[in-house]
Scaffold this motif. Structure first.
Motif, mmCIF file in Angstrom:
data_model
loop_
_atom_site.group_PDB
_atom_site.id
_atom_site.type_symbol
_atom_site.label_atom_id
_atom_site.label_comp_id
_atom_site.label_asym_id
_atom_site.label_seq_id
_atom_site.Cartn_x
_atom_site.Cartn_y
_atom_site.Cartn_z
ATOM 1 N N PRO A 93 -2.446 -33.968 12.784
ATOM 2 C CA PRO A 93 -2.172 -32.871 13.728
ATOM 3 C C PRO A 93 -2.528 -31.522 13.110
ATOM 4 O O PRO A 93 -2.108 -31.206 12.000
ATOM 5 C CB PRO A 93 -0.670 -32.982 13.990
ATOM 6 C CG PRO A 93 -0.121 -33.730 12.825
ATOM 7 C CD PRO A 93 -1.227 -34.624 12.320
ATOM 8 N N ILE A 94 -3.285 -30.750 13.852
ATOM 9 C CA ILE A 94 -3.687 -29.425 13.380
ATOM 10 C C ILE A 94 -2.475 -28.501 13.244
ATOM 11 O O ILE A 94 -2.512 -27.515 12.521
ATOM 12 C CB ILE A 94 -4.768 -28.820 14.298
ATOM 13 C CG1 ILE A 94 -5.489 -27.694 13.586
ATOM 14 C CG2 ILE A 94 -4.185 -28.386 15.623
ATOM 15 C CD1 ILE A 94 -6.770 -27.279 14.249
ATOM 16 N N SER A 95 -1.385 -28.858 13.903
ATOM 17 C CA SER A 95 -0.178 -28.044 13.829
ATOM 18 C C SER A 95 0.608 -28.271 12.541
ATOM 19 O O SER A 95 1.542 -27.534 12.249
ATOM 20 C CB SER A 95 0.723 -28.336 15.038
ATOM 21 O OG SER A 95 1.063 -29.713 15.054
ATOM 22 N N SER A 96 0.227 -29.278 11.753
ATOM 23 C CA SER A 96 0.935 -29.568 10.504
ATOM 24 C C SER A 96 0.343 -28.747 9.364
ATOM 25 O O SER A 96 -0.800 -28.971 8.952
ATOM 26 C CB SER A 96 0.833 -31.053 10.168
ATOM 27 O OG SER A 96 1.262 -31.281 8.839
ATOM 28 N N TYR A 117 -3.638 -29.915 2.732
ATOM 29 C CA TYR A 117 -4.192 -31.060 1.999
ATOM 30 C C TYR A 117 -5.672 -31.225 2.321
ATOM 31 O O TYR A 117 -6.506 -31.373 1.425
ATOM 32 C CB TYR A 117 -3.427 -32.347 2.347
ATOM 33 C CG TYR A 117 -3.902 -33.518 1.520
ATOM 34 C CD1 TYR A 117 -3.320 -33.800 0.302
ATOM 35 C CD2 TYR A 117 -4.961 -34.315 1.945
ATOM 36 C CE1 TYR A 117 -3.759 -34.856 -0.484
ATOM 37 C CE2 TYR A 117 -5.419 -35.370 1.169
ATOM 38 C CZ TYR A 117 -4.811 -35.633 -0.038
ATOM 39 O OH TYR A 117 -5.269 -36.662 -0.804
ATOM 40 N N ILE A 118 -6.007 -31.178 3.598
ATOM 41 C CA ILE A 118 -7.404 -31.373 4.018
ATOM 42 C C ILE A 118 -8.296 -30.271 3.453
ATOM 43 O O ILE A 118 -9.407 -30.538 2.992
ATOM 44 C CB ILE A 118 -7.489 -31.464 5.555
ATOM 45 C CG1 ILE A 118 -6.857 -32.790 6.022
ATOM 46 C CG2 ILE A 118 -8.922 -31.336 6.041
ATOM 47 C CD1 ILE A 118 -6.616 -32.888 7.516
ATOM 48 N N ARG A 119 -7.824 -29.041 3.453
ATOM 49 C CA ARG A 119 -8.621 -27.933 2.901
ATOM 50 C C ARG A 119 -8.937 -28.161 1.424
ATOM 51 O O ARG A 119 -10.083 -28.012 0.998
ATOM 52 C CB ARG A 119 -7.875 -26.618 3.054
ATOM 53 C CG ARG A 119 -7.898 -26.057 4.437
ATOM 54 C CD ARG A 119 -7.118 -24.747 4.505
ATOM 55 N NE ARG A 119 -7.015 -24.305 5.874
ATOM 56 C CZ ARG A 119 -5.882 -23.910 6.447
ATOM 57 N NH1 ARG A 119 -4.755 -23.879 5.750
ATOM 58 N NH2 ARG A 119 -5.874 -23.523 7.694
ATOM 59 N N VAL A 120 -7.926 -28.495 0.655
ATOM 60 C CA VAL A 120 -8.130 -28.699 -0.784
ATOM 61 C C VAL A 120 -9.019 -29.921 -1.014
ATOM 62 O O VAL A 120 -9.962 -29.876 -1.805
ATOM 63 C CB VAL A 120 -6.774 -28.844 -1.515
ATOM 64 C CG1 VAL A 120 -6.978 -29.262 -2.964
ATOM 65 C CG2 VAL A 120 -5.997 -27.527 -1.451
ATOM 66 N N PHE A 121 -8.748 -30.990 -0.313
ATOM 67 C CA PHE A 121 -9.489 -32.239 -0.480
ATOM 68 C C PHE A 121 -10.968 -32.071 -0.128
ATOM 69 O O PHE A 121 -11.849 -32.431 -0.908
ATOM 70 C CB PHE A 121 -8.848 -33.309 0.406
ATOM 71 C CG PHE A 121 -9.407 -34.688 0.237
ATOM 72 C CD1 PHE A 121 -8.993 -35.492 -0.809
ATOM 73 C CD2 PHE A 121 -10.322 -35.184 1.144
ATOM 74 C CE1 PHE A 121 -9.495 -36.779 -0.962
ATOM 75 C CE2 PHE A 121 -10.827 -36.473 1.007
ATOM 76 C CZ PHE A 121 -10.413 -37.264 -0.053
ATOM 77 N N LEU A 122 -11.257 -31.500 1.031
ATOM 78 C CA LEU A 122 -12.642 -31.403 1.491
ATOM 79 C C LEU A 122 -13.409 -30.241 0.859
ATOM 80 O O LEU A 122 -14.630 -30.334 0.687
ATOM 81 C CB LEU A 122 -12.697 -31.300 3.014
ATOM 82 C CG LEU A 122 -12.231 -32.543 3.763
ATOM 83 C CD1 LEU A 122 -12.296 -32.314 5.265
ATOM 84 C CD2 LEU A 122 -13.029 -33.770 3.364
ATOM 85 N N SER A 123 -12.736 -29.168 0.503
ATOM 86 C CA SER A 123 -13.462 -28.037 -0.081
ATOM 87 C C SER A 123 -14.041 -28.380 -1.448
ATOM 88 O O SER A 123 -15.004 -27.754 -1.884
ATOM 89 C CB SER A 123 -12.561 -26.804 -0.192
ATOM 90 O OG SER A 123 -11.542 -27.010 -1.153
ATOM 91 N N GLY A 124 -13.484 -29.370 -2.101
ATOM 92 C CA GLY A 124 -14.010 -29.785 -3.397
ATOM 93 C C GLY A 124 -14.975 -30.949 -3.313
ATOM 94 O O GLY A 124 -15.473 -31.421 -4.334
ATOM 95 N N ALA A 125 -15.256 -31.420 -2.106
ATOM 96 C CA ALA A 125 -16.076 -32.628 -1.951
ATOM 97 C C ALA A 125 -17.557 -32.341 -2.195
ATOM 98 O O ALA A 125 -18.078 -31.290 -1.828
ATOM 99 C CB ALA A 125 -15.881 -33.213 -0.554
ATOM 100 N N SER A 126 -18.216 -33.313 -2.816
ATOM 101 C CA SER A 126 -19.641 -33.210 -3.096
ATOM 102 C C SER A 126 -20.270 -34.580 -2.895
ATOM 103 O O SER A 126 -19.842 -35.550 -3.520
ATOM 104 C CB SER A 126 -19.852 -32.743 -4.538
ATOM 105 O OG SER A 126 -21.215 -32.700 -4.855
#
Length: 143
Positions: A59-62, A68-77
């Motif tokens: 949920p985008i409201s969480s 978590y998603i920001r940290v997880f995906l911003s470091g993805a390569s």
């Protein structure tokens, strides 16, 4: 399936040679990203797509999910191993995980994890007692 622990070295260009056992699964591409406990998660392209789809259901409201998603995906390569099975670990991820030259690459069923070798040894030392005391309800149906 990723199993076992391997001890490759990081070369001067920030590359590691993937363990031979993992190469077939990762040959078509892989995704490196921040893992918990300051390691690097290594997903096959297919498994990362599955994880990404599950994240889309959050949920985008969480606020916790967003963080978590920001940290997880911003470091993805996304990476593709070369013919020798080498993959470059981006500098930001090497810094995040505190990687030195000696590494531990550990299987974690659906992913592999890359750790600094000393950090991995310290982690195991800290966790082995808890491992032996883990209740069945933590992993129901496994034992």
């Amino acid at each position: 399936m990723f199993l076992g622990t391997h001890s490759p070295r990081l070369d001067e260009k920030g590359r590691l040679i993937l363990p031979a056992k993992f190469r077939d699964e990762l040959a078509d591409g892989l995704v490196l990203t921040r893992g918990q406990e300051r390691c690097i998660y290594v997903f096959s392209q297919k498994e990362f797509e599955r994880v990404h789809e599950e994240m889309r259901k959050a949920p985008i409201s969480s606020r916790q999910a967003r963080d978590y998603i920001r940290v997880f995906l911003s470091g993805a390569s996304d990476e593709v191993p070369d013919k020798q099975g080498r993959v470059t670990i981006p500098a930001a991820l090497r810094s995040y995980a505190g990687l030195g030259r000696e590494l531990a690459v550990s299987g974690a069923v659906t992913r592999a994890e890359i750790w600094d070798a000393q950090d991995w040894d310290n982690y195991l030392l800290e966790q082995e007692t808890a491992f032996s005391e883990t209740d069945e309800d933590v992993l129901p149906g496994v034992f």
